[in-house]
Design a protein around this motif. Structure first.
Motif, PDB file in Angstrom:
ATOM      1  N   ALA A  59      13.134 -10.231  14.806  1.00 56.09           N
ATOM      2  CA  ALA A  59      12.479  -9.327  14.395  1.00 56.09           C
ATOM      3  C   ALA A  59      12.687  -9.424  12.889  1.00 56.09           C
ATOM      4  CB  ALA A  59      12.804  -7.788  14.753  1.00 56.09           C
ATOM      5  N   ARG A  60      13.814  -9.422  12.417  1.00 55.26           N
ATOM      6  CA  ARG A  60      14.013  -9.517  11.004  1.00 55.26           C
ATOM      7  C   ARG A  60      13.519 -10.704  10.307  1.00 55.26           C
ATOM      8  NH1 ARG A  60      17.502 -11.958   7.470  1.00 55.26           N
ATOM      9  NH2 ARG A  60      18.391 -13.436   8.951  1.00 55.26           N
ATOM     10  N   LYS A  61      13.666 -11.786  11.157  1.00 56.71           N
ATOM     11  CA  LYS A  61      12.772 -13.132  10.366  1.00 56.71           C
ATOM     12  C   LYS A  61      11.285 -13.032  10.387  1.00 56.71           C
ATOM     13  CE  LYS A  61      16.869 -15.948  11.737  1.00 56.71           C
ATOM     14  NZ  LYS A  61      17.139 -17.339  12.332  1.00 56.71           N
ATOM     15  N   GLN A  62      10.883 -12.502  11.390  1.00 55.22           N
ATOM     16  CA  GLN A  62       9.267 -12.042  11.626  1.00 55.22           C
ATOM     17  C   GLN A  62       8.883 -11.165  10.314  1.00 55.22           C
ATOM     18  OE1 GLN A  62       8.472 -10.484  15.470  1.00 55.22           O
ATOM     19  NE2 GLN A  62       9.144 -12.592  16.492  1.00 55.22           N
ATOM     20  N   TRP A  63       9.776 -10.242  10.176  1.00 58.64           N
ATOM     21  CA  TRP A  63       9.557  -9.198   9.104  1.00 58.64           C
ATOM     22  C   TRP A  63       9.421 -10.047   7.614  1.00 58.64           C
ATOM     23  CZ3 TRP A  63       7.474  -4.678   8.227  1.00 58.64           C
ATOM     24  CH2 TRP A  63       7.416  -4.052   6.653  1.00 58.64           C
ATOM     25  N   VAL A  64      10.160 -11.031   7.404  1.00 58.51           N
ATOM     26  CA  VAL A  64      10.186 -11.962   6.210  1.00 58.51           C
ATOM     27  C   VAL A  64       9.069 -12.619   6.111  1.00 58.51           C
ATOM     28  CG1 VAL A  64      11.535 -13.559   5.055  1.00 58.51           C
ATOM     29  CG2 VAL A  64      12.764 -11.800   6.146  1.00 58.51           C
ATOM     30  N   GLU A  65       8.649 -13.072   7.289  1.00 56.27           N
ATOM     31  CA  GLU A  65       7.238 -14.142   7.238  1.00 56.27           C
ATOM     32  C   GLU A  65       6.161 -13.441   7.614  1.00 56.27           C
ATOM     33  OE1 GLU A  65       8.406 -16.815  10.113  1.00 56.27           O
ATOM     34  OE2 GLU A  65      10.246 -17.784   8.837  1.00 56.27           O
ATOM     35  N   HIS A  66       6.014 -12.332   8.141  1.00 55.49           N
ATOM     36  CA  HIS A  66       4.747 -11.682   8.729  1.00 55.49           C
ATOM     37  C   HIS A  66       4.745 -10.187   8.458  1.00 55.49           C
ATOM     38  CE1 HIS A  66       3.903 -15.628  10.740  1.00 55.49           C
ATOM     39  NE2 HIS A  66       5.151 -15.339  11.363  1.00 55.49           N
ATOM     40  N   CYS A  67       5.206  -9.682   7.148  1.00 53.43           N
ATOM     41  CA  CYS A  67       5.381  -8.248   6.775  1.00 53.43           C
ATOM     42  C   CYS A  67       3.938  -7.660   7.240  1.00 53.43           C
ATOM     43  CB  CYS A  67       6.024  -8.040   5.496  1.00 53.43           C
ATOM     44  SG  CYS A  67       5.572  -6.468   4.717  1.00 53.43           S
ATOM     45  N   ASN A  68       3.092  -7.931   6.624  1.00 53.06           N
ATOM     46  CA  ASN A  68       1.763  -7.433   6.435  1.00 53.06           C
ATOM     47  C   ASN A  68       1.171  -7.449   7.937  1.00 53.06           C
ATOM     48  OD1 ASN A  68       1.101  -6.582   3.918  1.00 53.06           O
ATOM     49  ND2 ASN A  68       0.741  -8.525   3.149  1.00 53.06           N
ATOM     50  N   GLU A  69       1.217  -8.428   8.557  1.00 51.80           N
ATOM     51  CA  GLU A  69       0.808  -8.690   9.969  1.00 51.80           C
ATOM     52  C   GLU A  69       1.223  -7.574  10.949  1.00 51.80           C
ATOM     53  OE1 GLU A  69       0.596 -13.051   8.580  1.00 51.80           O
ATOM     54  OE2 GLU A  69       1.452 -11.189   8.073  1.00 51.80           O
ATOM     55  N   ILE A  70       2.689  -7.520  10.683  1.00 48.19           N
ATOM     56  CA  ILE A  70       3.185  -6.526  11.443  1.00 48.19           C
ATOM     57  C   ILE A  70       2.941  -4.922  11.392  1.00 48.19           C
ATOM     58  CG2 ILE A  70       5.451  -5.496  11.904  1.00 48.19           C
ATOM     59  CD1 ILE A  70       6.662  -8.380  11.598  1.00 48.19           C
ATOM     60  N   ILE A  71       2.682  -4.660  10.098  1.00 48.63           N
ATOM     61  CA  ILE A  71       2.386  -3.374   9.642  1.00 48.63           C
ATOM     62  C   ILE A  71       0.932  -3.012   9.949  1.00 48.63           C
ATOM     63  CG2 ILE A  71       1.952  -1.768   7.778  1.00 48.63           C
ATOM     64  CD1 ILE A  71       4.166  -2.951   6.118  1.00 48.63           C
ATOM     65  N   ASP A  72      -0.035  -3.875  10.011  1.00 44.78           N
ATOM     66  CA  ASP A  72      -1.388  -3.786  10.219  1.00 44.78           C
ATOM     67  C   ASP A  72      -1.451  -3.604  12.036  1.00 44.78           C
ATOM     68  OD1 ASP A  72      -2.372  -3.685   7.833  1.00 44.78           O
ATOM     69  OD2 ASP A  72      -2.691  -6.038   7.708  1.00 44.78           O
ATOM     70  N   LYS A  73      -0.695  -4.502  12.464  1.00 47.61           N
ATOM     71  CA  LYS A  73      -0.534  -4.218  14.079  1.00 47.61           C
ATOM     72  C   LYS A  73      -0.096  -2.904  14.370  1.00 47.61           C
ATOM     73  CE  LYS A  73       1.870  -6.504  18.033  1.00 47.61           C
ATOM     74  NZ  LYS A  73       2.804  -7.269  18.522  1.00 47.61           N
ATOM     75  N   GLY A  74       0.812  -2.327  13.830  1.00 48.56           N
ATOM     76  CA  GLY A  74       1.254  -1.075  14.201  1.00 48.56           C
ATOM     77  C   GLY A  74       0.260   0.071  13.925  1.00 48.56           C
ATOM     78  N   LEU A  75      -0.593  -0.175  12.732  1.00 46.28           N
ATOM     79  CA  LEU A  75      -1.546   0.948  12.397  1.00 46.28           C
ATOM     80  C   LEU A  75      -2.616   0.631  13.431  1.00 46.28           C
ATOM     81  CD1 LEU A  75      -1.610   0.310   8.700  1.00 46.28           C
ATOM     82  CD2 LEU A  75      -0.751   2.206   9.921  1.00 46.28           C
ATOM     83  N   ARG A  76      -3.332  -0.516  13.995  1.00 51.10           N
ATOM     84  CA  ARG A  76      -3.807  -0.810  15.037  1.00 51.10           C
ATOM     85  C   ARG A  76      -3.477  -0.093  16.431  1.00 51.10           C
ATOM     86  NH1 ARG A  76      -4.110  -5.874  13.156  1.00 51.10           N
ATOM     87  NH2 ARG A  76      -2.974  -6.572  15.023  1.00 51.10           N
ATOM     88  N   GLU A  77      -2.503  -0.340  16.713  1.00 51.13           N
ATOM     89  CA  GLU A  77      -1.733   0.088  18.199  1.00 51.13           C
ATOM     90  C   GLU A  77      -1.131   1.363  18.432  1.00 51.13           C
ATOM     91  OE1 GLU A  77       0.719  -3.203  19.301  1.00 51.13           O
ATOM     92  OE2 GLU A  77      -0.855  -4.749  19.270  1.00 51.13           O
ATOM     93  N   VAL A  78      -0.788   1.953  17.202  1.00 51.88           N
ATOM     94  CA  VAL A  78      -0.237   3.184  17.338  1.00 51.88           C
ATOM     95  C   VAL A  78      -0.841   4.213  16.692  1.00 51.88           C
ATOM     96  CG1 VAL A  78       1.957   4.367  16.954  1.00 51.88           C
ATOM     97  CG2 VAL A  78       2.109   2.088  17.582  1.00 51.88           C
ATOM     98  N   LYS A  79      -0.978   5.207  17.109  1.00 49.31           N
ATOM     99  CA  LYS A  79      -1.726   6.701  16.360  1.00 49.31           C
ATOM    100  C   LYS A  79      -0.554   7.462  15.881  1.00 49.31           C
ATOM    101  CE  LYS A  79      -4.662  10.703  17.191  1.00 49.31           C
ATOM    102  NZ  LYS A  79      -5.348  11.359  18.011  1.00 49.31           N
ATOM    103  N   GLY A  80      -0.177   7.194  14.473  1.00 50.00           N
ATOM    104  CA  GLY A  80       0.498   7.881  13.761  1.00 50.00           C
ATOM    105  C   GLY A  80       1.600   6.786  13.471  1.00 50.00           C
ATOM    106  N   ALA A  81       2.962   7.510  13.188  1.00 53.14           N
ATOM    107  CA  ALA A  81       4.218   6.756  12.749  1.00 53.14           C
ATOM    108  C   ALA A  81       4.759   5.794  13.790  1.00 53.14           C
ATOM    109  CB  ALA A  81       5.126   7.637  12.130  1.00 53.14           C
ATOM    110  N   PHE A  82       5.393   4.778  13.220  1.00 51.84           N
ATOM    111  CA  PHE A  82       6.010   4.089  14.112  1.00 51.84           C
ATOM    112  C   PHE A  82       7.201   3.265  13.510  1.00 51.84           C
ATOM    113  CE2 PHE A  82       2.617   1.729  12.022  1.00 51.84           C
ATOM    114  CZ  PHE A  82       2.844   0.556  11.450  1.00 51.84           C
ATOM    115  N   GLN A  83       8.146   2.254  14.099  1.00 51.91           N
ATOM    116  CA  GLN A  83       9.362   1.968  13.488  1.00 51.91           C
ATOM    117  C   GLN A  83       8.998   0.231  13.590  1.00 51.91           C
ATOM    118  OE1 GLN A  83      13.091   3.831  14.393  1.00 51.91           O
ATOM    119  NE2 GLN A  83      12.058   4.355  16.310  1.00 51.91           N
ATOM    120  N   VAL A  84       9.818  -0.339  12.410  1.00 53.28           N
ATOM    121  CA  VAL A  84       9.809  -1.790  12.451  1.00 53.28           C
ATOM    122  C   VAL A  84      11.038  -1.923  11.978  1.00 53.28           C
ATOM    123  CG1 VAL A  84       7.152  -2.065  11.831  1.00 53.28           C
ATOM    124  CG2 VAL A  84       8.976  -1.597  10.041  1.00 53.28           C
ATOM    125  N   GLN A  85      11.390  -3.241  12.409  1.00 51.67           N
ATOM    126  CA  GLN A  85      12.973  -3.853  12.215  1.00 51.67           C
ATOM    127  C   GLN A  85      12.740  -4.821  10.998  1.00 51.67           C
ATOM    128  OE1 GLN A  85      16.392  -3.804  11.829  1.00 51.67           O
ATOM    129  NE2 GLN A  85      16.113  -3.036  14.139  1.00 51.67           N
TER     130      GLN A  85
END
Length: 515
Positions: A59-85
């Motif tokens: 998850a940590r390595k994915q954040w380094v390489e795909h930060c924006n994609e992870i955040i945008d994915k969370g905004l699409r799939e979760v209503k409200g706040a969510f956590q990322v590693q």
């Protein structure tokens, strides 16, 4: 310098055996502790893929390489706040809609968050930790420096004229320069002139050390983020970039310390500073008033860092956007000439350059200095209006979603030089001030938002405008044959390409313009 830094990021330790043995010995312990880390929050987790949900290191390595994609994915799939590693540990992502609610919450601190974000407790990086010192620097910039803007603008104008002569010269033949090197060199001179005066502004050794230290802060952070959290301090002690960082800090202190001590002695003897903006005197007064124990030498290095690294990158992106849209340059020149002809460098001149202000705000919208905004550390449990609980100790940030919203900004991926000028002139209530470069809002968080927004943005605005007036009226600009280089994003940090070059030549200025 740039090539050395980029090559050094991937440099392995010497001797190699020491590195391998150290890693193997500590890794099992690190992973055991790391995987057992629990967060008090019950918010859903989001990762780039299922592997990231089940493996913290992935998850940590994915954040380094795909930060924006992870955040945008969370905004699409979760209503409200969510956590990322993230590569700095777990963080809570809050949608743009929470920006106004959180803007002035005193239980959520930007200073504490940025101290950990930039690893400011590590040796050589400790000047950055001064951001947490009882609002010393917030008061210094928000009160003392901002109140002196009218007085320091003539100094900015004079120093820009002198600096450009040294950095670019008067040749009418096309030449080329490194974009990062040029703007770092220009902004460090302007900031030093205001903060310290001509003495240090003309000291090339000092200027080189300040720029080098700021660049190394970025490079060391990028390098350490590639390592597991619990190994980073060990890596930092041994890595050549970190050693160079510490050396640059020491070299800068050696130059600055005698000057600071001399000025403090003069002040104690009742001698009034000849400087328009006495940064050393202001800093000492605030430190004494707050009874804070702070190294004034490190304080000056911190001020130089925040002034140079952020402003030089901002104005560099603006130049690239103008080169991508050369039709905007004549319009900007026309406005600048009209303002200067009607009154020269009077108090309101910079305020009247509304198209330039719009161009700056539009470029900042397209090129934020960080992919996460309103970073905060929660100091006690907080319950938001929708029932979301932010536990004490959690790190949070707000996603600036509206930055790319077609509803808020039609054709959001396009640089529109007069976008914010049109918004200011729309006739809507409050629009004239809301869409200025220095104004923050949930729809434009380039400087953050609320009471903890960047306190130096008013000085930065004037500094950029003065610089752009000279750059646009005195020189022609173009890409070199290599064109525009793509920006690299490491974790949530966009990096201006070190190899980006631009071409320039002296142009004949319009008649009756003297500045």
């Amino acid at each position: 310098m740039a090539n050395f830094l980029m090559d050094s990021v991937t440099e392995i330790f010497s001797p190699f055996t020491l590195r391998v043995l150290l890693y193997c010995a500590l890794l099992p312990i690190c992973y055991a502790i790391y995987f057992c880390r629990k967060t008090k929050s019950t918010l859903p987790w989001v990762a780039y893929n299922d592997e990231g949900l089940h493996n913290v290191e992935k998850a940590r390595k994915q954040w380094v390489e795909h930060c924006n994609e992870i955040i945008d994915k969370g905004l699409r799939e979760v209503k409200g706040a969510f956590q990322v590693q993230t590569d700095l540990g777990p963080k809570i992502v809050l949608p743009n809609s929470f920006a106004e609610e959180l803007r002035n919450n005193d239980q959520m601190l930007f200073s504490e968050a940025i101290e950990e974000e930039l690893m400011a407790t590590y040796s050589g990086l400790t000047p950055i930790s001064l951001v947490t010192f009882d609002h010393v620097f917030q008061d210094l910039t928000r009160v003392n420096l901002t109140r002196s803007l009218d007085a320091v603008t003539p100094e900015l104008n004079e120093e820009t004229r002198v600096s450009l002569q040294r950095l670019l010269g008067d040749s009418e033949e096309w030449q080329q320069t490194s974009l990062r090197t040029f703007f770092n060199g220009l902004i460090v001179r302007l900031s030093t002139r205001v903060f310290f005066g001509k003495e240090l502004c003309q000291n090339q050794e000092y200027l080189n050390h300040v720029v080098s230290w700021g660049t190394l802060v970025l490079m060391v952070n990028i390098t350490l983020r590639q390592w597991p959290l619990l190994l980073r301090r060990v890596v930092h002690m041994l890595h050549p970039l970190s050693r160079q960082l510490r050396n640059e800090r020491a070299a800068t202190s050696k130059i600055v310390a005698p000057i600071i001590h001399e000025r403090l002695d003069q002040k104690q003897q009742g001698q009034k500073s000849a400087k328009v903006s006495d940064m050393v005197g202001w800093m000492e007064e605030i430190v004494q008033k707050k009874k804070a124990k702070m190294d004034l030498v490190d304080g000056q290095l911190f001020m130089a860092f925040v002034a140079v690294e952020t402003t030089s990158t901002t104005v560099a992106y603006l130049m690239l956007d103008l080169l991508d849209h050369p039709d905007a340059i004549p319009r900007l020149r026309k406005e600048i000439i009209s303002v200067l002809r009607n009154g020269g460098w009077k108090k309101t001149s910079l305020q009247q350059m509304k198209l330039l202000d719009s161009a700056m705000k539009e470029s900042q919208r397209l090129h934020p200095l960080n992919m996460v905004n309103m970073q905060r550390k929660v100091t006690r449990d907080i319950t938001l209006s929708d029932g979301t609980v932010l536990p004490k100790g959690a790190h949070t940030f707000v996603r600036w979603e509206s930055r790319c919203s077609a509803e808020t900004y039609p054709n959001p991926d396009e640089f529109v030089v007069d976008r914010f000028l049109e918004k200011r002139e729309s006739g809507e209530a409050g629009a004239s001030s809301k869409w200025q470069f220095v104004t923050t809002s949930p729809d434009h968080m380039g400087f953050g938002h609320g009471r903890q927004a960047c306190p130096g943005r008013f000085f930065a605005s004037n500094e950029i405008k003065v610089a752009m007036v000279h750059l646009l009226l005195k020189y022609d600009w173009a890409y070199t044959d290599d064109g525009r280089k793509p920006v690299q994003v490491v974790s949530n940090i966009p990096i201006m390409p070190f190899e980006q070059n631009i071409a320039f030549r002296r142009r004949e200025m319009e008649d009756s313009i003297d500045f």
